[in-house]
Write an enzyme that holds these catalytic residues in place. Structure first.
Site, mmCIF file in Angstrom:
data_model
loop_
_atom_site.group_PDB
_atom_site.id
_atom_site.type_symbol
_atom_site.label_atom_id
_atom_site.label_comp_id
_atom_site.label_asym_id
_atom_site.label_seq_id
_atom_site.Cartn_x
_atom_site.Cartn_y
_atom_site.Cartn_z
ATOM 1 N N ARG A 1 52.552 -3.120 -25.660
ATOM 2 C CA ARG A 1 53.152 -4.402 -25.814
ATOM 3 C C ARG A 1 54.817 -3.603 -25.951
ATOM 4 O O ARG A 1 55.105 -3.137 -26.854
ATOM 5 C CB ARG A 1 52.791 -4.752 -26.980
ATOM 6 C CG ARG A 1 51.505 -5.624 -26.979
ATOM 7 C CD ARG A 1 51.271 -6.547 -28.345
ATOM 8 N NE ARG A 1 50.001 -7.092 -28.044
ATOM 9 C CZ ARG A 1 49.829 -8.600 -27.574
ATOM 10 N NH1 ARG A 1 51.060 -9.114 -27.396
ATOM 11 N NH2 ARG A 1 48.689 -9.176 -27.286
ATOM 12 N N TYR B 1 50.765 -9.053 -18.244
ATOM 13 C CA TYR B 1 51.470 -10.500 -18.282
ATOM 14 C C TYR B 1 52.778 -10.410 -19.015
ATOM 15 O O TYR B 1 52.964 -9.487 -20.040
ATOM 16 C CB TYR B 1 50.605 -11.537 -18.776
ATOM 17 C CG TYR B 1 50.058 -11.102 -20.111
ATOM 18 C CD1 TYR B 1 50.294 -11.500 -21.207
ATOM 19 C CD2 TYR B 1 48.871 -10.455 -20.183
ATOM 20 C CE1 TYR B 1 49.883 -11.405 -22.565
ATOM 21 C CE2 TYR B 1 48.164 -10.099 -21.581
ATOM 22 C CZ TYR B 1 48.796 -10.746 -22.759
ATOM 23 O OH TYR B 1 48.364 -10.395 -23.897
ATOM 24 N N LEU B 2 53.785 -11.077 -18.661
ATOM 25 C CA LEU B 2 54.856 -11.405 -19.101
ATOM 26 C C LEU B 2 55.060 -12.515 -19.965
ATOM 27 O O LEU B 2 55.155 -13.677 -19.153
ATOM 28 C CB LEU B 2 55.968 -11.196 -18.432
ATOM 29 C CG LEU B 2 57.584 -11.351 -18.690
ATOM 30 C CD1 LEU B 2 57.796 -10.053 -19.651
ATOM 31 C CD2 LEU B 2 58.474 -11.117 -17.382
ATOM 32 N N LYS B 3 55.251 -12.654 -21.216
ATOM 33 C CA LYS B 3 55.472 -13.757 -22.029
ATOM 34 C C LYS B 3 57.038 -14.435 -21.744
ATOM 35 O O LYS B 3 57.958 -13.435 -21.928
ATOM 36 C CB LYS B 3 55.187 -13.572 -23.603
ATOM 37 C CG LYS B 3 53.905 -13.171 -24.027
ATOM 38 C CD LYS B 3 53.739 -13.166 -25.462
ATOM 39 C CE LYS B 3 52.266 -12.751 -26.003
ATOM 40 N NZ LYS B 3 52.127 -12.695 -27.327
ATOM 41 N N ARG C 1 22.106 26.053 -18.755
ATOM 42 C CA ARG C 1 20.849 26.863 -19.577
ATOM 43 C C ARG C 1 19.630 26.276 -19.418
ATOM 44 O O ARG C 1 18.557 27.064 -19.522
ATOM 45 C CB ARG C 1 21.297 27.152 -20.768
ATOM 46 C CG ARG C 1 22.389 27.939 -20.848
ATOM 47 C CD ARG C 1 23.122 28.333 -22.377
ATOM 48 N NE ARG C 1 23.183 27.139 -23.056
ATOM 49 C CZ ARG C 1 24.014 26.994 -24.188
ATOM 50 N NH1 ARG C 1 24.301 28.103 -25.120
ATOM 51 N NH2 ARG C 1 24.226 25.769 -24.585
ATOM 52 N N HIS D 1 45.304 10.972 -25.350
ATOM 53 C CA HIS D 1 45.165 9.572 -24.502
ATOM 54 C C HIS D 1 46.534 8.719 -24.804
ATOM 55 O O HIS D 1 47.302 8.461 -23.889
ATOM 56 C CB HIS D 1 44.098 8.741 -24.960
ATOM 57 C CG HIS D 1 42.862 9.355 -24.715
ATOM 58 N ND1 HIS D 1 42.650 10.371 -23.951
ATOM 59 C CD2 HIS D 1 41.525 9.132 -25.309
ATOM 60 C CE1 HIS D 1 40.969 10.680 -23.920
ATOM 61 N NE2 HIS D 1 40.858 9.864 -24.921
ATOM 62 N N TYR E 1 42.195 9.480 -19.416
ATOM 63 C CA TYR E 1 43.059 8.148 -19.760
ATOM 64 C C TYR E 1 43.855 8.215 -18.203
ATOM 65 O O TYR E 1 44.521 7.083 -17.973
ATOM 66 C CB TYR E 1 43.700 8.136 -21.033
ATOM 67 C CG TYR E 1 42.972 7.052 -21.827
ATOM 68 C CD1 TYR E 1 41.660 7.072 -22.125
ATOM 69 C CD2 TYR E 1 43.701 5.836 -21.909
ATOM 70 C CE1 TYR E 1 41.259 6.121 -23.004
ATOM 71 C CE2 TYR E 1 43.040 4.851 -22.872
ATOM 72 C CZ TYR E 1 41.752 5.017 -23.204
ATOM 73 O OH TYR E 1 40.935 4.175 -23.868
ATOM 74 N N ARG F 1 47.472 -4.553 -20.293
ATOM 75 C CA ARG F 1 46.121 -4.287 -20.889
ATOM 76 C C ARG F 1 45.514 -3.148 -19.881
ATOM 77 O O ARG F 1 45.072 -3.414 -18.925
ATOM 78 C CB ARG F 1 45.339 -5.827 -20.955
ATOM 79 C CG ARG F 1 44.172 -5.642 -21.578
ATOM 80 C CD ARG F 1 43.287 -6.603 -21.811
ATOM 81 N NE ARG F 1 43.089 -7.477 -21.052
ATOM 82 C CZ ARG F 1 43.139 -8.931 -20.743
ATOM 83 N NH1 ARG F 1 44.254 -9.580 -21.497
ATOM 84 N NH2 ARG F 1 43.018 -9.270 -19.301
#
Length: 502
Positions: A349, A379-381, A49, A245, A184, A371
């Site tokens: 997680r 990453y894998l603990k 407008r 999200h 997302y 992440r």
């Protein structure tokens, strides 16, 4: 997947003078052009407008372009040559007729003489979706071609308003023509979930209640409402990020394997898992509202003059979820989101069950961390023996951090870039379907009504810049999440353990 639009496509951005178009839509279109994912023959028209000259319009939309280097500066001028502006009202036909005339003039130059192809992006409030859709249908619909319509969230305020919005659009456009965008679903790590899950047998085989102890999805923002308190007071954190999200991430994380990458096959599985989610238990929620920072430098939520006095608006929520199907029965799932926290981060997680007792008296649990932002990483603990003569174990990780694994020249599209490209190619996979939207609102609406009733609980006050409500750790423990012992997770490991040295 439907056929892609061709080289001669009209792209119209409604709300072209607004912040969303300036900060997201036009920069995304330019990003696609910069990387060669948008033909040099497209026509891009801004519609709003506001009375803007062509020069003012182009200055405005280019202010947030990510040029990406000196070599790309000529592409800015090239892109702006493709752009033009039409001024008009949203509820009267004159502007739409002018818009249709401009598209017609462009489409006559189509060398292939293919059917008209028009992509409309509504960077507008949902309150005008119906009237704008009606005007497009009456005055700019390509009866001898194809149309795709992207509509921005929020798709309603609750189940009733969502259904009303659907009733306004459904008679005008088919579900195939509609693209409900949730940015997302365009984020790199969210798009990667299907490959991580179903493309890796070592993960897929253990992706069930036999091996997984708990799941959490965390959305954290390090800033408060920052002048948007009046708006946020009507929305709250649950509507703002959780019903859309976070729930979208959850469906991709927990759905069954689709039969193919066909968009409808993926969306069918998302709907199935949504139907298996149990109604929220209002006694199993943790609610918070941020107050002043401990040092007094940051204001509390209620210090905002635009916020209603004594408002119980929730700026932090942790919700327990139960999915009643064979795969997830008995696995506690927590989705949580909040503002004015200690950091800005979105992550998933997945914590696994402990190993069988015997040789190990005490050992940490494995945990997969995805992440989403910032600095995308997976990453894998894992447990490993401490290097050297020690027989003790240490919690370490197998780390895929994108910034270190992939070249800086590797183009990772922004969420809006990825989704506009998907729409251009007719890929519905990462857009919200009508039945999916209805089920998600049906799930959240009873909870929202409870939280906005006279019986609503008072949210716990937490300091601006903290980790959230003080009862968060106890809440997470109650939902199966075990925190690592302090000092057991260090990366890199810098001090060898030398117990037993002679």
């Amino acid at each position: 997947m439907s056929d892609s639009f061709g080289e001669y496509t009209s792209i119209v951005v409604f709300g072209a003078s607004g912040d969303l178009a300036k900060k997201k839509t036009f920069p995304a279109l330019f990003g696609l052009y910069r990387e060669g994912h948008l033909p040099k023959t497209v026509k891009i028209i801004g519609y709003a407008r506001s009375k803007l000259t062509e020069e003012d319009f182009k200055d405005r939309i280019s202010a947030k372009f990510n040029v990406g280097g000196e070599e790309n500066k000529p592409k800015v001028a090239e892109f702006l040559k493709l752009c033009s502006y039409v001024q008009g009202q949203y509820d009267t036909p004159e502007g739409y007729k002018e818009l249709d005339k401009e598209m017609d003039a462009y489409e006559k130059h189509n060398e292939s003489k293919a059917k008209k192809e028009r992509l409309f992006y509504l960077a507008l409030p949902p309150s005008v979706f119906g009237v704008v859709g009606k005007m497009i249908k009456e005055h700019a619909y390509p009866t001898d071609g194809r149309l795709r319509l992207i509509v921005e969230k929020p798709f309603g305020h609750d189940l009733e308003s969502s259904n009303q919005l659907q009733k306004e659009l459904a008679p005008l456009f088919t579900e195939e023509e509609l693209y409900r965008i949730d940015h997302y679903l365009g984020k790199e790590m969210v798009k990667n979930l299907l490959v991580l899950r179903f493309g890796n047998e070592l993960l897929n085989a253990a992706w069930n209640n036999k091996h997984i102890k708990s799941i959490q999805i965390n959305f954290k923002e390090a800033f408060g409402t920052e002048g948007r308190g009046g708006y946020f007071d009507e929305i709250g954190i649950i509507r703002d990020v959780m019903q859309n999200h976070i729930l979208q991430v959850l469906t991709l994380l927990t759905m069954e394997r689709p039969s193919s990458f066909d968009p409808e096959a993926i969306r069918d599985e998302k709907v199935k898992v949504l139907k298996a989610i149990e109604e929220f238990d209002t006694s199993d929620i943790l609610l918070g509202q941020y107050g002043k920072s401990e040092d007094g430098t940051k204001p509390g939520y209620l210090d905002d003059e635009t916020v209603k006095k004594g408002s119980k608006c929730v700026t932090y929520a942790a919700l327990g979820l139960k999915i009643n199907n064979e795969r997830w029965e008995g696995v506690p799932i927590v989705i949580r989101g909040g503002k004015a926290l200690d950091e800005s981060k979105v992550e998933i997680r997945v914590q696994y069950k402990p190993v069988a007792k015997g040789v190990f008296k005490e050992i940490q649990r494995n945990e997969l961390v995805i992440r989403v932002q910032p600095k995308e990483a997976v990453y894998l603990k894992i447990n490993s023996k401490v290097p050297g003569i020690s027989t003790e174990t240490s919690l370490t990780d197998l780390d895929l951090t994108y910034a270190t694994r992939y070249s800086r020249d590797f183009w990772i599209p922004e969420a809006y870039e990825a989704l506009i490209r998907d729409c251009y190619f007719g890929n519905h996979s990462n857009f919200v379907r009508d039945d999916e939207l209805q089920i998600s609102w049906a799930l959240f609406t009873p909870l929202l009504k409870y939280l906005e009733s006279e019986d609503a609980p008072t949210p716990e006050i937490y300091p601006y810049g903290s980790k959230g409500p003080k009862n968060l750790r106890a809440y997470m423990n109650a939902h199966g999440y075990v925190f690592s012992d302090p000092g057991t997770y260090e990366w890199p490991l810098t001090t060898p353990n030398v117990k037993g040295k002679i």
